[in-house]
Design an enzyme around this catalytic site. Structure first.
Site, PDB file in Angstrom:
ATOM      1  N   CYS A 185      65.569  31.582  60.547  1.00 26.81           N
ATOM      2  CA  CYS A 185      64.500  31.886  61.513  1.00 26.81           C
ATOM      3  C   CYS A 185      64.878  31.288  62.859  1.00 26.81           C
ATOM      4  O   CYS A 185      65.837  31.742  63.467  1.00 26.81           O
ATOM      5  CB  CYS A 185      63.143  31.410  61.023  1.00 26.81           C
ATOM      6  SG  CYS A 185      63.103  29.728  60.379  1.00 26.81           S
ATOM      7  N   SER A 186      64.150  30.291  63.326  1.00 25.74           N
ATOM      8  CA  SER A 186      64.498  29.695  64.613  1.00 25.74           C
ATOM      9  C   SER A 186      64.060  28.236  64.663  1.00 25.74           C
ATOM     10  O   SER A 186      63.580  27.767  65.683  1.00 25.74           O
ATOM     11  CB  SER A 186      63.852  30.482  65.758  1.00 25.74           C
ATOM     12  OG  SER A 186      62.452  30.573  65.553  1.00 25.74           O
ATOM     13  N   CYS A 187      64.222  27.495  63.560  1.00 32.27           N
ATOM     14  CA  CYS A 187      63.898  26.064  63.530  1.00 32.27           C
ATOM     15  C   CYS A 187      64.662  25.366  64.652  1.00 32.27           C
ATOM     16  O   CYS A 187      65.854  25.628  64.864  1.00 32.27           O
ATOM     17  CB  CYS A 187      64.274  25.453  62.186  1.00 32.27           C
ATOM     18  SG  CYS A 187      63.325  26.144  60.824  1.00 32.27           S
TER      19      CYS A 187
ATOM     20  N   CYS B  85      69.722  27.996  63.237  1.00 32.74           N
ATOM     21  CA  CYS B  85      68.815  28.264  62.125  1.00 32.74           C
ATOM     22  C   CYS B  85      69.013  29.728  61.772  1.00 32.74           C
ATOM     23  O   CYS B  85      68.533  30.605  62.475  1.00 32.74           O
ATOM     24  CB  CYS B  85      67.360  27.997  62.515  1.00 32.74           C
ATOM     25  SG  CYS B  85      66.191  28.497  61.224  1.00 32.74           S
TER      26      CYS B  85
END
Lengths: 96, 214
Positions: free
Chosen positions: B111-113, B108
């Site tokens: 962000c950090s999905c 991702c």
């Protein structure tokens, strides 16, 4: 161009300007790829992030060749990302 | 509100940095004003803590063991996961099947999905800028740093989780596992193999079945 979207169609990813919550990574802006999968309807996360009423969008998975993203990339390796349909343009449109 | 407001009774609260103290103060206020049931956040914390890669491993092992389940995962991933009694989480889910011709890896960049419902919290490297910036540009190089060398004839496909979906990689079933039960297969499915940065663990000597079938 929402009506014309279908798997296999070549599209260009929009170039988004200015501050804001963009769900399109800068490295892919303005690049062409192929629609591979219609992920269905979704609320516009970019509007939600600003507490605006979200428009209904469709999310598409778009496949790009790494060689179309990066000058040093070779071969058939690829990248897929999810794009809201309002960020899809015809691939033949002039580069902004 | 008094300046010495109760910080939710958390023993570690006084040692927390400012934003942590603010969070506990906000929690105490929300409980005090009746917007939040006292035990609710603890329930949420326990729900989060119960999620681990073991859930994703069960899904992968079942897909290896059962062609019908694998097909169900393709058709409706959330329903297939739920059929195992596993909460698929709030987001749309997609399985990425590795084959001899295609290796999938997930990132991702924005962000950090991450498929937290199936893998628990993401590792720090997944959230860090170097992985996110480099895997979309030089995926083979990054995979090699994980000890994963993809055959030049195999396409590497990077999946950037940018909008509404969460991805789980279905790694190749290791050789030497013919006849294994799903429960036993699950012991070979690592977190990193479901992100796509490594293959599934191979059976160690003595563990492998003599006949090799996938």
């Amino acid at each position: 161009m929402a009506d014309a979207l279908a798997p296999g169609r070549r599209v260009r990813l929009a170039v988004l300007h200015g501050a804001g919550h963009h769900r399109l990574p800068a490295y892919a802006m303005g690049r062409c790829g192929v629609l591979v999968h219609d992920c269905g309807p979704a609320e516009d996360a970019e509007a939600l992030a600003h507490c605006r009423p979200p428009a209904q969008r469709r999310v598409w998975r778009v496949r790009l060749r790494l060689a179309d993203l990066w000058p040093e990339a070779r071969g058939a390796d690829s990248l897929e990302l999810e794009v809201y349909d309002n960020h899809l343009e015809p691939c033949d449109a002039a580069r902004p | 509100m008094p300046h010495d407001h109760d910080l939710g009774g958390h023993p570690a609260a006084p040692a927390l940095p400012r934003h942590g103290r603010l969070a506990y103060a906000l929690q105490a206020l929300l409980v005090e004003r009746g917007h939040l049931a006292a035990g609710h956040l603890q329930t949420v914390r326990e729900t989060i803590a119960a999620r681990s890669p073991a859930r994703g491993a069960r899904v992968v092992a079942e897909a290896w063991a059962s062609p019908a389940f694998r097909q169900a995962l393709r058709d409706d991933p959330r329903a297939a996961v739920a059929s195992l009694g596993i909460d698929p989480g709030p987001s749309a889910l997609m399985m990425l099947e590795n084959t001899e011709a295609l290796h999938n890896v997930v990132v991702c960049t924005l962000c950090s999905c991450y498929p937290r419902a199936l893998l628990g919290p993401p590792p720090d490297w997944y959230k860090a800028v170097p992985y996110r910036a480099r895997v979309v540009r030089a995926p083979r190089e990054v995979l090699a740093e994980f000890g994963t060398h993809i055959d030049p004839g195999t396409e590497v496909r990077v999946h950037d989780s940018t909008a509404d979906l969460r991805y789980l990689v279905l790694p190749l079933r290791p050789a030497g596992t013919a006849g294994w039960t799903a429960e036993r297969l699950a012991t070979l499915v690592t977190r990193d193999s479901m992100i796509g940065v490594t293959p599934a663990r191979a059976p160690v000597a003595g563990e492998a079945s003599p006949d090799d079938a996938r």
